[in-house]
Design an enzyme around this catalytic site. Sequence first.
Site, PDB file in Angstrom:
ATOM      1  N   ARG A 111       0.824  -1.214   0.000  1.00 57.75           N
ATOM      2  CA  ARG A 111       0.000   0.000   0.000  1.00 57.75           C
ATOM      3  C   ARG A 111       0.860   1.268   0.000  1.00 57.75           C
ATOM      4  NH1 ARG A 111      -3.612   2.663   4.344  1.00 57.75           N
ATOM      5  NH2 ARG A 111      -5.206   3.706   3.093  1.00 57.75           N
TER       6      ARG A 111
ATOM      7  N   THR B 201      -9.494 -14.017   2.914  1.00 59.92           N
ATOM      8  CA  THR B 201      -8.170 -14.609   3.129  1.00 59.92           C
ATOM      9  C   THR B 201      -7.087 -13.523   3.030  1.00 59.92           C
ATOM     10  OG1 THR B 201      -8.206 -15.138   0.769  1.00 59.92           O
ATOM     11  CG2 THR B 201      -8.748 -16.925   2.295  1.00 59.92           C
TER      12      THR B 201
ATOM     13  N   HIS C 153       0.463   4.391  -2.564  1.00 62.45           N
ATOM     14  CA  HIS C 153       0.258   5.779  -2.123  1.00 62.45           C
ATOM     15  C   HIS C 153       1.422   6.680  -2.515  1.00 62.45           C
ATOM     16  CE1 HIS C 153      -3.145   5.087   1.029  1.00 62.45           C
ATOM     17  NE2 HIS C 153      -3.390   4.522  -0.127  1.00 62.45           N
TER      18      HIS C 153
ATOM     19  N   HIS D  30      -6.341  -5.545  -2.742  1.00 57.92           N
ATOM     20  CA  HIS D  30      -7.132  -5.746  -1.525  1.00 57.92           C
ATOM     21  C   HIS D  30      -7.368  -7.223  -1.226  1.00 57.92           C
ATOM     22  CE1 HIS D  30      -8.775  -1.330  -1.308  1.00 57.92           C
ATOM     23  NE2 HIS D  30      -7.461  -1.419  -1.159  1.00 57.92           N
TER      24      HIS D  30
ATOM     25  N   ASN E  97      -3.558   8.581   4.712  1.00 55.18           N
ATOM     26  CA  ASN E  97      -2.397   8.003   5.398  1.00 55.18           C
ATOM     27  C   ASN E  97      -2.416   8.148   6.913  1.00 55.18           C
ATOM     28  OD1 ASN E  97      -1.256   7.277   2.915  1.00 55.18           O
ATOM     29  ND2 ASN E  97      -0.224   9.262   2.701  1.00 55.18           N
TER      30      ASN E  97
HETATM   31  C1  HEM Z   1      -9.055   1.712  -6.001  1.00 51.85           C
HETATM   32  C2  HEM Z   1      -8.908   2.617  -5.088  1.00 51.85           C
HETATM   33  C3  HEM Z   1      -8.482   2.282  -3.686  1.00 51.85           C
HETATM   34  C4  HEM Z   1      -9.082   2.723  -2.556  1.00 51.85           C
HETATM   35  C5  HEM Z   1     -10.283   3.638  -2.451  1.00 51.85           C
HETATM   36  C6  HEM Z   1      -8.362   2.131  -1.450  1.00 51.85           C
HETATM   37  C7  HEM Z   1      -8.667   2.349  -0.124  1.00 51.85           C
HETATM   38  C8  HEM Z   1      -8.110   1.647   0.922  1.00 51.85           C
HETATM   39  C9  HEM Z   1      -8.523   1.784   2.291  1.00 51.85           C
HETATM   40  C10 HEM Z   1      -9.569   2.751   2.802  1.00 51.85           C
HETATM   41  C11 HEM Z   1      -7.798   0.895   3.020  1.00 51.85           C
HETATM   42  C12 HEM Z   1      -7.886   0.675   4.525  1.00 51.85           C
HETATM   43  C13 HEM Z   1      -7.082   1.731   5.243  1.00 51.85           C
HETATM   44  C14 HEM Z   1      -7.392   1.788   6.717  1.00 51.85           C
HETATM   45  O1  HEM Z   1      -8.550   1.629   7.096  1.00 51.85           O
HETATM   46  O2  HEM Z   1      -6.454   2.042   7.497  1.00 51.85           O
HETATM   47  C15 HEM Z   1      -6.927   0.200   2.112  1.00 51.85           C
HETATM   48  C16 HEM Z   1      -6.043  -0.786   2.479  1.00 51.85           C
HETATM   49  C17 HEM Z   1      -5.166  -1.392   1.607  1.00 51.85           C
HETATM   50  N1  HEM Z   1      -4.992  -1.075   0.280  1.00 51.85           N
HETATM   51 FE1  HEM Z   1      -6.172   0.112  -0.828  1.00 51.85          FE
HETATM   52  N2  HEM Z   1      -7.354   1.347  -1.929  1.00 51.85           N
HETATM   53  C18 HEM Z   1      -7.384   1.409  -3.295  1.00 51.85           C
HETATM   54  C19 HEM Z   1      -6.497   0.790  -4.163  1.00 51.85           C
HETATM   55  C20 HEM Z   1      -5.412   0.030  -3.762  1.00 51.85           C
HETATM   56  C21 HEM Z   1      -4.341  -0.409  -4.631  1.00 51.85           C
HETATM   57  C22 HEM Z   1      -4.229  -0.033  -6.108  1.00 51.85           C
HETATM   58  C23 HEM Z   1      -3.493  -1.151  -3.880  1.00 51.85           C
HETATM   59  C24 HEM Z   1      -2.236  -1.853  -4.274  1.00 51.85           C
HETATM   60  C25 HEM Z   1      -2.036  -2.389  -5.450  1.00 51.85           C
HETATM   61  C26 HEM Z   1      -4.040  -1.177  -2.542  1.00 51.85           C
HETATM   62  C27 HEM Z   1      -3.511  -1.875  -1.494  1.00 51.85           C
HETATM   63  C28 HEM Z   1      -4.016  -1.888  -0.217  1.00 51.85           C
HETATM   64  C29 HEM Z   1      -3.570  -2.815   0.806  1.00 51.85           C
HETATM   65  C30 HEM Z   1      -2.558  -3.923   0.626  1.00 51.85           C
HETATM   66  C31 HEM Z   1      -4.283  -2.479   1.969  1.00 51.85           C
HETATM   67  C32 HEM Z   1      -4.136  -3.132   3.353  1.00 51.85           C
HETATM   68  C33 HEM Z   1      -2.999  -2.438   4.089  1.00 51.85           C
HETATM   69  C34 HEM Z   1      -2.713  -3.001   5.469  1.00 51.85           C
HETATM   70  O3  HEM Z   1      -3.295  -4.011   5.881  1.00 51.85           O
HETATM   71  O4  HEM Z   1      -1.868  -2.375   6.145  1.00 51.85           O
HETATM   72  N3  HEM Z   1      -5.191  -0.425  -2.498  1.00 51.85           N
HETATM   73  N4  HEM Z   1      -7.130   0.685   0.836  1.00 51.85           N
END
Ligand code: HEM
Length: 316
Positions: free
Chosen positions: A67, A239, A71, A192, A99
């Site tokens: 992530r 998962t 970002h 995700h 962030n």
């Molecule tokens: C399409 C638009 C996207 C939105 C709106 C979005 C939004 C979010 C949000 C809200 C979270 C949770 C953050 C929290 O509650 O602390 C999250 C987690 C995450 N996102 Fe996205 N995301 C997007 C695209 C992506 C992309 C493109 C990737 C990587 C290729 C990605 C990888 C991740 C990962 C791996 C997590 C989990 C992080 C953790 O467990 O520490 N996301 N995302």
Amino acid sequence: MASSTNVPSFSSLSLFLITFLLAKPSPTWSLSTDFYKNSCPGALSAIKQTIDSALAKERRMGASLLRLHFHDCFVNGCDGSILLDNTSTIDSEKFANANNNSARGFNVVDDIKAAVDKVCGGPVVSCADILAVAARDSVVAVLLGRRDSRTANRMAANNDIPAPTMNLSALITSFKNVGLDSKDLVALGGGHTLGFARCTSFRDRAYNDTNIDPAFVKALRGSCPRRGGDNRLQSLDQTPAKFDVNYFKDLVGLKGLLHSDQQLFSGGLTDAIVKRYSDDYGAFAADFVKSMVRMGNISPLTGGQGEVRKNCRRIN
Ligand code: HEM
Ligand SMILES: *[C@@H]1O[C@H](CO)[C@@H](O)[C@H](O)[C@H]1NC(C)=O
Ligand SMILES: *[C@@H]1O[C@H](CO)[C@@H](O)[C@H](O)[C@H]1NC(C)=O
Ligand SMILES: *[C@@H]1O[C@H](CO)[C@@H](O)[C@H](O)[C@H]1NC(C)=O
Ligand SMILES: *[C@@H]1O[C@H](CO)[C@@H](O)[C@H](O)[C@H]1NC(C)=O
């Protein structure tokens, strides 16, 4: 990834990617997989070793590092700007909406930087590339050769990182703004398949959305109250430690965790891609690799631009 860690290995994907890359000669200053081959041959294995030990301590770290790369790339390109701490001249992106209290893994990046600088005998590998390799070691192969920014931009981070409240057309626009299309959106959205979100990120979905499975919404409300419990975690798919197609299966079953996730399967143009990935791991994995390379190519600093930071948190 070695089988000693909790996040699965994708050597077949890496092989695919390397074959794909070797097919074309690279123009000057373009990114490449072997950018550090001469300047620091031990770099990538030093990075991988540090990541492996971080993953052995906490498997979620792979998701968190993936992530960070996303970002980083969406704000003025993949230039390590997300890693800069606040100073009188740096308005740190760490405090941008997407962030603040959410982006994590900065200490692991510091550990990687220390290990790789030691092996290289100095700051050879950029912080921006460390994020890309970390994303790679969490999932798939990437190209290298980025340099680090001398600035950060919290306002741009607020504007450019997509929000979980967005509808499909806003998500498509957000990706289009950095040169990615709706197929990239769905493939990268598959990121995700790993990791977790806080209650504050999916509360609206749990209480306001109607395109949601009844049993699933009941469970969500149980773990995320209307008020309070903002930091309670819920996995982004069934998962969270496996790179698989369950994220897409969940979307087809109306069990997407974030509003933005379910938007990818809500009667729009992306439904067909979600449906396809949901029962074709090979198609998803191949497209994910391609889209990761495209994301990693968002306006990187190369050649003499920017710098290679000595400390990822500060400009030199
Ligand atoms: C399409 C638009 C996207 C939105 C709106 C979005 C939004 C979010 C949000 C809200 C979270 C949770 C953050 C929290 O509650 O602390 C999250 C987690 C995450 N996102 Fe996205 N995301 C997007 C695209 C992506 C992309 C493109 C990737 C990587 C290729 C990605 C990888 C991740 C990962 C791996 C997590 C989990 C992080 C953790 O467990 O520490 N996301 N995302
Ligand atoms: C970061 O630094 C800037 C400039 O000093 C300041 O305006 C801002 O409030 C700081 N942000 C945080 C979250 O500390
Ligand atoms: C970041 O989160 C803290 C709460 O942990 C809050 O006090 C602060 O205002 C937030 N910063 C910004 C810039 O939103
Ligand atoms: C999507 O959201 C944008 C911005 O919030 C809004 O202007 C637009 O009308 C929405 N589109 C649809 C199809 O709901
Ligand atoms: C749901 O929608 C209502 C009405 O638009 C709004 O007031 C509320 O803040 C939203 N979120 C939650 C968690 O209820």
